[in-house]
Design an enzyme around this catalytic site. Sequence first.
Site, mmCIF file in Angstrom:
data_model
loop_
_atom_site.group_PDB
_atom_site.id
_atom_site.type_symbol
_atom_site.label_atom_id
_atom_site.label_comp_id
_atom_site.label_asym_id
_atom_site.label_seq_id
_atom_site.Cartn_x
_atom_site.Cartn_y
_atom_site.Cartn_z
ATOM 1 N N TYR A 46 0.832 -1.213 0.000
ATOM 2 C CA TYR A 46 0.000 0.000 0.000
ATOM 3 C C TYR A 46 0.868 1.266 0.000
ATOM 4 O O TYR A 46 0.896 2.021 -0.950
ATOM 5 C CB TYR A 46 -0.890 0.018 1.246
ATOM 6 C CG TYR A 46 -2.210 -0.716 1.107
ATOM 7 C CD1 TYR A 46 -2.359 -1.770 0.223
ATOM 8 C CD2 TYR A 46 -3.296 -0.335 1.878
ATOM 9 C CE1 TYR A 46 -3.572 -2.443 0.116
ATOM 10 C CE2 TYR A 46 -4.509 -0.999 1.777
ATOM 11 C CZ TYR A 46 -4.646 -2.050 0.893
ATOM 12 O OH TYR A 46 -5.839 -2.691 0.805
ATOM 13 N N SER A 47 1.573 1.484 1.121
ATOM 14 C CA SER A 47 2.298 2.747 1.313
ATOM 15 C C SER A 47 3.384 2.949 0.271
ATOM 16 O O SER A 47 3.997 2.001 -0.216
ATOM 17 C CB SER A 47 2.963 2.771 2.691
ATOM 18 O OG SER A 47 2.018 2.774 3.697
ATOM 19 N N GLU B 193 -8.550 -4.397 8.266
ATOM 20 C CA GLU B 193 -7.244 -4.187 8.882
ATOM 21 C C GLU B 193 -7.412 -3.464 10.209
ATOM 22 O O GLU B 193 -6.772 -3.792 11.203
ATOM 23 C CB GLU B 193 -6.351 -3.367 7.944
ATOM 24 C CG GLU B 193 -4.942 -3.251 8.496
ATOM 25 C CD GLU B 193 -4.009 -2.489 7.586
ATOM 26 O OE1 GLU B 193 -4.493 -1.811 6.649
ATOM 27 O OE2 GLU B 193 -2.793 -2.549 7.822
ATOM 28 N N GLU C 80 -3.400 10.080 13.188
ATOM 29 C CA GLU C 80 -3.854 11.399 12.735
ATOM 30 C C GLU C 80 -4.875 11.233 11.605
ATOM 31 O O GLU C 80 -5.922 11.896 11.590
ATOM 32 C CB GLU C 80 -2.668 12.247 12.252
ATOM 33 C CG GLU C 80 -1.736 12.726 13.360
ATOM 34 C CD GLU C 80 -0.786 11.658 13.872
ATOM 35 O OE1 GLU C 80 -0.596 10.626 13.176
ATOM 36 O OE2 GLU C 80 -0.228 11.830 14.980
#
Lengths: 386, 386, 348, 348
Positions: free
Chosen positions: A131-132, A247, A372
């Site tokens: 993903y990242s 997840e 965040e």
Amino acid sequence: MSTEPDLDALEAMDDETFRLTVRQWIEANYPPELRNPPKRLHWRENRVWYMRLAARGWLAPGWPREHGGMGLAAARQLIMLEEQERHGCARTNDHGIILVGPLLIRYGTPEQKAFFLPRILSGEHVWCQGYSEPNAGSDLASLRTSAVADGPDWVVNGQKIWTTLANDANWIFLLVRTDKTAKKQEGISFLLVPMDSPGITVRPIVNLDLHDEFCEVFFDNVRVPRTYTVGEINRGWSMAKALLGFERIFLGSPKQSAYALGRLRLLAERMGVWDEPLFRDRYTALRLDLEDLKCLHARFVEIVRRGDTLGPDVSMLKVIQTELFQKITDAMLDIAGEHAGLLEPMEGNRELAPGALFIQARPSTIYGGSNEIQRNIIAKAVLDLP
Amino acid sequence: MSTEPDLDALEAMDDETFRLTVRQWIEANYPPELRNPPKRLHWRENRVWYMRLAARGWLAPGWPREHGGMGLAAARQLIMLEEQERHGCARTNDHGIILVGPLLIRYGTPEQKAFFLPRILSGEHVWCQGYSEPNAGSDLASLRTSAVADGPDWVVNGQKIWTTLANDANWIFLLVRTDKTAKKQEGISFLLVPMDSPGITVRPIVNLDLHDEFCEVFFDNVRVPRTYTVGEINRGWSMAKALLGFERIFLGSPKQSAYALGRLRLLAERMGVWDEPLFRDRYTALRLDLEDLKCLHARFVEIVRRGDTLGPDVSMLKVIQTELFQKITDAMLDIAGEHAGLLEPMEGNRELAPGALFIQARPSTIYGGSNEIQRNIIAKAVLDLP
Amino acid sequence: MTSDADLDESLRLIRDSARGIATPGDTRRIRALRFSTTGFDRDTWCQICAMGWPGLRVPEAAGGSELSMRAYVALAEVLGEGLVAEPLIPAAIAAHVLRGPGLASLLGGETIVIPAWQESANTLGVGLATSVGTRANGQKCFVPLAAGGDMFLVAGQGGLALVAADAPGVRIERQPTQDGGHFGTVTFSDAPAEPVAGALEPALEEATLATAAMLLGVMERAFTLTLDYLRTREQFGRKIGSFQALQHRAADLSMQIALTRASVEAAAASIDAGSPQSRAAVSRAKARASQAAMMVTREAIQLHGGIGYTDEYDIGLYLRRAMVLANSFGGAATHRARFAMLAVEEDA
Amino acid sequence: MTSDADLDESLRLIRDSARGIATPGDTRRIRALRFSTTGFDRDTWCQICAMGWPGLRVPEAAGGSELSMRAYVALAEVLGEGLVAEPLIPAAIAAHVLRGPGLASLLGGETIVIPAWQESANTLGVGLATSVGTRANGQKCFVPLAAGGDMFLVAGQGGLALVAADAPGVRIERQPTQDGGHFGTVTFSDAPAEPVAGALEPALEEATLATAAMLLGVMERAFTLTLDYLRTREQFGRKIGSFQALQHRAADLSMQIALTRASVEAAAASIDAGSPQSRAAVSRAKARASQAAMMVTREAIQLHGGIGYTDEYDIGLYLRRAMVLANSFGGAATHRARFAMLAVEEDA
């Protein structure tokens, strides 16, 4: 093995009998040398446990039975988690179980289900999650790894980062950009890619805990058959979001905090503060946090079990669990005195490793969508703030 | 009175003698019935104390001696604050001392200084501060109360809100918009206005503590001589900012928290938890916070005494003090049990009023520029974040 | 007595010279030393001795430079910023007590003397299960960088004594620390010792405050790196430092740092003034510094996101140093308890 | 046994009917009652009785509606949202114990019975300095809305007894509370009493959990008002709800509310299942609710800014109610301590 209760028999048990059955089986089958590992284990280390769970048919408590799962109710899944935590069982290479399985069960073609699900359950396929990216960590929608159609294949180019245990995996599930002209969250597709495809390079990253749990994965003209696309092309974002729900429910599982709280108690006993009112009140507050988290977690697990869609409020679970985990390890540092600064476990006892566990707790609030980002999601998607 | 030490003699004392001198004078002169008032006092109640301080020449510890102040060093100003707090002295109607005086000393004309400063020191002028407006509370720059030049006068129209003790004051210092075409923070001027000017209406607001500390002030074609403008026309913003520095150093004074901490101790003794380790650790942590705040406060007071300009970091002081004040009253509610919900002091003892003090602590993080605004200032003006 | 301006100038000078050893932002030397046997570099140690720092608080008549505690904390702060690994604080404790040739050899850099006083975690006083005299017997733990010492200044029942690290009957067990250094557990079995007059306690007070100052340096540098990151890193098409939630958290950290500075410097002034309240002030400063340093370095990792969790990025070094220093010479809880005890005495 | 769907439907029904009494957002009735002598309204009380709520947990055979604890917390939550002032929880305690004509008169709304069991702050058990029998002697404190009661159900040494509020030897001292109601300190001087069989403890457990549920309603409504404000109020040319620092704080509050709901409903299910862990679950729920309600209502004031501090704006009403309920039937610290004690028993 033949005398062990089958799934129907397990389901018919009351909670307490079920718990004891699970406990006894774990105690009899979990490799003793893997109890309470100080770090995330690699496949070469935890494979044996994965295969024992597989052989018993207990790998996938949440999957429906028709696909080889246990189809357990939320409360029962929790009991299994609690018993593993109680015994100090290591986390396995479980991306196939937690993420790929549920994705394919929902969005896969019959052929994909038939091919992949059994291979996850047999341990033949070990999955990691792509993903990242270096400039799309918490901002997934700006990912740049691209896949261009070429005949029967996609040609993938780009880079993923923070890929957990990519150095163990033989498959990766990948978000890629398939339409560069589309708006940010559109034009993204979902691919399943064998890690031995030519053009893939894996570079482990040394973490703050001096361990190589995460990797960078580079894609240089990697050819992927188009049949390995999951769901519609250019509609990967909504599936990825559904997957994020799974997840988050996993990252929000109380197991990690429960493990840490058990270690906090041992440490307190060793440091001689277990009976001090000051410590006990702090411990009790953390335990109350944990118990309430368990109640909240059970509500979300129940939604999944009923087959309903998880709402964006599952982000709460991830935030609450990971911050509780950190608060528990903060408490460890506060009572451990000079031991807090040690690199190795105290007195050679893996269960007394306050510094190491404190450091291992750090990334939990960063990965899986930073806390965040989760708070942004809660504010906008749950609370409807502008 | 003639035997009391003059300013030179006070200055020559060592800290301990100075402290005792202040203490004795306060004990001899402070009206006993005003000790530890449960609410902010009105002028009719606290005038007597104001006038005694005035007669002694101790009203303005921070003003230079040439203007009738004491010209004390920071450490000495703190000692005076501490001794007043220790004795439970009420806050006076002190806007003239804290805000108008320093403003005029810095920006006033010789005529303004000669006219206003002595009248503040004599108690003839009681000031209030006209900053906030219904849609410009923390966002001062969007204020809309206007002043239009008309011959020798300004004509003021608009509304101020949260004007502390406007119902006591005979003068108000006012931020008004004098140029509607200018950008937000420009075109603002500073006026001094007699409260008995025709067209001014004061409406007290009942607070959460059921007291009328704050007011709305309405201006309907109020004529103000242009000689009552402070500094340059349309440049009021920078003066207001300078004044905010003084206000923040005052709101950041440890006096309020020190008072509350003393009451927390009394309450703990009354509730029988003073010797419990759990309470004592919490109390100690709050006391450490208070002591460190005192050290930080002293650094800022010293800047003022040296005549240097306060930087935007004085916002820290306001945030730290007001949040400590609230944390202390939070602790009160936690130990007071059912008494926490009472409207009146416990057992008729003004010093045991946990619920009332808790409520009185609420607005401190809102007024004087909310703590959110202060954190914005710190982030942008101190830390240089984008 | 020096005037304020003179003091400010002398502090500026000491900070400048400290930056010569502790180059801000250059962690190559520090990284190379991590997890090495001694954990520090002998050449750098000699430079430090050449600057006269171990003897900073030693009277001029005894060969020291007799500077103020304010100067010591200014120095320690800069060394904290630079993550300097060399054992200045331990050596300064020894220098506080030693006199004559032993002191000269320490100040000259020939002999590194490490005090060994602790016998269990979370303690502030000298452990008395060890006996010292012309022989030393017992076990000391958490001896900083023990494997790099030439001599131990052992405190125990019987007072103080010097024991050579390579003397018979001395066994050192290294326990690596998160910051790349180590603690030693040092066992003395009838080891030959040379008695030393004096008491360690005043030196331990100063070491505690110097450690608080070092933590101040650690957190300031970690915060600076974090602000730089917030000002440059972009996500969602904006600098992440423009996100208000992160701004407010940065503001909170800056307040903790400001409180730590105020507390540490007030405690140093209190020692310089010989105030009876100085022990309480030291506990206050160490409690604040330990707590604030953990908060700042922890948040620094979080605000860096994923990259903050890699070993190759520097920010983690500050967290790891804070983890060691926060609990050296007593952690926050220990000093809060000591402060409460001293406050009771004071109120009584 | 009812199915999940039946249960959900019955909870929906009870919530709907509760909203008939506790109109969300309309505080005119509540404001009018504030600081009045009894603190509540007798007509509304009769409506409440007509709905059968005081007898919610009373067996059908005794004239009650025998609903689940889950139904009781659903009701209490809605009454909390509406800041309902009438003494449902005290009356439900009495109904739990009384039988026969006394119960009928209570359920019919003719007699308001208020339990008086406490003798000091921060206590969970019945105070035993008061003696009860055919006469009552002693002093009870924190008796909720005592001035509105017709009878007191006094618990003390000797068990339980009913005492008429206007009986000779009964003196009631009103102490106004922040929410506009009051506590009574009730002194019994040889007051005529009618002994009652049974024990108060199980009813106090349910009252504790119902209070937690009421706090849940209070914080939910305060949070809703705050979200509305954040969505509409503008500053600096933007809706203030678009400021990320405020968004994150709102997110934090929403998590506390979610945890409270999960905890309260799990505790109710635990009582319904007759679990031996239900007392621990009740303490957990009350500790969470007390703490979360104070946090949410306190932050609600702050997020409203100046207007939140005026009495004419509603948000303060929720803070004031939370201040009273958070400490009724034990505050967070008291229940944390009880949980710890029960946990020790459980672990043993």
